[in-house]
Design a protein around this motif. Structure first.
Motif, mmCIF file in Angstrom:
data_model
loop_
_atom_site.group_PDB
_atom_site.id
_atom_site.type_symbol
_atom_site.label_atom_id
_atom_site.label_comp_id
_atom_site.label_asym_id
_atom_site.label_seq_id
_atom_site.Cartn_x
_atom_site.Cartn_y
_atom_site.Cartn_z
ATOM 1 N N UNK A 263 0.834 -1.201 0.000
ATOM 2 C CA UNK A 263 0.000 0.000 0.000
ATOM 3 C C UNK A 263 0.871 1.255 0.000
ATOM 4 N N UNK A 264 0.429 2.252 -0.749
ATOM 5 C CA UNK A 264 1.145 3.529 -0.851
ATOM 6 C C UNK A 264 0.203 4.651 -0.419
ATOM 7 N N UNK A 265 0.692 5.518 0.466
ATOM 8 C CA UNK A 265 -0.095 6.648 0.959
ATOM 9 C C UNK A 265 0.759 7.906 0.904
ATOM 10 N N UNK A 266 0.220 8.975 0.335
ATOM 11 C CA UNK A 266 0.916 10.264 0.305
ATOM 12 C C UNK A 266 0.688 10.976 1.626
ATOM 13 N N UNK A 267 1.778 11.467 2.234
ATOM 14 C CA UNK A 267 1.660 12.171 3.517
ATOM 15 C C UNK A 267 2.369 13.518 3.425
ATOM 16 N N UNK A 268 1.791 14.523 4.066
ATOM 17 C CA UNK A 268 2.359 15.866 4.103
ATOM 18 C C UNK A 268 2.534 16.386 5.528
ATOM 19 N N UNK A 269 2.075 15.598 6.504
ATOM 20 C CA UNK A 269 2.180 16.009 7.901
ATOM 21 C C UNK A 269 3.244 15.160 8.598
ATOM 22 N N UNK A 270 3.472 15.478 9.870
ATOM 23 C CA UNK A 270 4.385 14.688 10.686
ATOM 24 C C UNK A 270 3.870 13.257 10.800
ATOM 25 N N UNK A 271 4.754 12.304 10.602
ATOM 26 C CA UNK A 271 4.411 10.884 10.697
ATOM 27 C C UNK A 271 5.063 10.301 11.941
ATOM 28 N N UNK A 272 4.279 9.564 12.709
ATOM 29 C CA UNK A 272 4.778 8.855 13.892
ATOM 30 C C UNK A 272 4.727 7.351 13.616
ATOM 31 N N UNK A 273 5.853 6.680 13.849
ATOM 32 C CA UNK A 273 5.915 5.226 13.691
ATOM 33 C C UNK A 273 6.260 4.617 15.046
ATOM 34 N N UNK A 297 8.788 11.683 11.824
ATOM 35 C CA UNK A 297 9.368 12.237 10.604
ATOM 36 C C UNK A 297 8.624 13.520 10.249
ATOM 37 N N UNK A 298 9.373 14.624 10.121
ATOM 38 C CA UNK A 298 8.823 15.913 9.704
ATOM 39 C C UNK A 298 9.348 16.270 8.321
ATOM 40 N N UNK A 299 8.463 16.720 7.451
ATOM 41 C CA UNK A 299 8.857 17.101 6.087
ATOM 42 C C UNK A 299 9.400 18.534 6.107
ATOM 43 N N UNK A 300 10.486 18.752 5.338
ATOM 44 C CA UNK A 300 11.113 20.061 5.200
ATOM 45 C C UNK A 300 11.031 20.467 3.724
ATOM 46 N N UNK A 301 9.904 21.040 3.290
ATOM 47 C CA UNK A 301 9.727 21.329 1.862
ATOM 48 C C UNK A 301 10.777 22.306 1.344
ATOM 49 N N UNK A 302 11.375 21.959 0.209
ATOM 50 C CA UNK A 302 12.307 22.847 -0.482
ATOM 51 C C UNK A 302 13.534 23.231 0.315
ATOM 52 N N UNK A 303 13.942 22.398 1.266
ATOM 53 C CA UNK A 303 15.038 22.788 2.167
ATOM 54 C C UNK A 303 16.397 22.808 1.496
#
Length: 307
Positions: A263-273, A297-303
């Motif tokens: 399964x594939x899911x697009x995420x844009x928010x903080x992910x907790x595993x 995991x936090x995304x850093x867009x365009x960093x």
């Protein structure tokens, strides 16, 4: 206007000495583009990260050129983004996997990668910050630009690292994957982001992908792009070993994502595993970390401003 300046960080051990052999031919080409070129050659882990951070402190408008593989890029990015929102980076691929170069359109040929720098073009590349606690309780954070994984991929990366001194890179990753599937069972995971549950239950592998490939060209997340402000979560679920071996055989083509249990899911928010049945081995950009049973995991867009 001053003479163009840059710092080249060369990992001489990348791909069993490939970077060291190439550097005498690459240095004059880079000096032609950056007359004020500073060159540092790593002697061990941590050098690239430290030097990249020091350079960014003193020369924030001038790039660091990583000459090596994904491990070198990983260290350089972590140095450049230490306490900063953006970084200027160039990459000359000379490693084993070179997935960052592959995911960002950098030519595989190092001379062509240098020539590319003569045509100014900047790509805003996303990164992500991984936060976890080590098994002795220390808080750690690492930035990655390709992907992070727990489960079979992390074990495969560990095995591939042991095989790398004696086998070619692509074979290391493939054999590492086969052995990991035979040795690593499924784990019990809970994966969440604000307001929703992404996965709950057993899985063989969970990857959060920024780029399409890892492991030297395995297309773990073929639809991923590095500049869309999102990560793609790829879960290989509670499938049998034979089915998992079939999925592994399809990774280079990326057709595993159509299999039942993947399964594939697009995420844009903080992910907790959270791993509900023990500690975790984590792989991020080919680097290995041991953690307790939680990570975020936090995304850093365009960093990363990639030249």
């Amino acid at each position: 206007m001053g003479r163009p300046a840059a710092l080249a960080i060369v990992n001489p051990t990348a791909s069993r000495g490939t970077a060291a052999r190439l550097w005498p031919r690459l240095e004059p080409l880079l000096t032609g583009l950056f007359p004020d070129l500073t060159v540092r050659t790593t002697q061990g882990p941590g050098d690239a990260e430290r030097w990249a951070g020091e350079w960014a402190d003193e020369h924030p408008e001038h790039p660091v050129i990583a000459v090596g593989g994904d491990g070198t890029v990983h260290e350089v990015v972590n140095g450049l983004l230490r306490g900063r929102r953006s970084a200027r980076l160039a990459v000359i691929p000379a490693g084993t996997g070179n997935d960052f170069a592959r995911n960002t359109g950098i030519p595989a040929d190092p001379r062509a990668a240098v020539e590319r720098l003569s045509r100014p073009r900047a790509l805003a590349v996303d990164a992500a910050c991984l936060r976890f606690h080590t098994r002795d309780g220390r808080a750690r954070s690492r930035i990655f630009v390709n992907s992070t994984s727990v489960g079979v991929s992390a074990r495969a990366n560990h095995i591939a690292g042991a095989l790398r001194p004696i086998l070619p890179g692509r074979i290391c990753y493939l054999l590492g994957g086969v052995l990991a599937l035979l040795l690593e069972g499924t784990g019990n995971f809970a994966v969440t982001c604000p307001g929703r549950t992404l996965h709950h239950g057993r899985a063989r592998n969970i990857t959060l992908a920024n780029g399409a490939t890892f492991g030297g060209g395995m297309r773990i997340s073929p639809a991923s792009t590095v500049s869309d402000g999102a990560l793609d979560q790829v879960v290989i679920g509670d499938i049998g070993r034979l089915t998992a071996l079939l999925a592994l055989s399809r990774l280079y083509a990326g057709t595993h994502v159509g299999m039942e249990g993947v399964n594939v899911t697009v995420v844009r928010e903080t992910v907790q595993i959270r791993r509900l049945d023990g500690a975790m081995l984590i792989e991020a950009d080919g680097e290995e970390f041991e953690a307790t049973n939680e990570l975020s995991v936090d995304i850093l867009p365009g960093a990363v401003r990639l030249l």
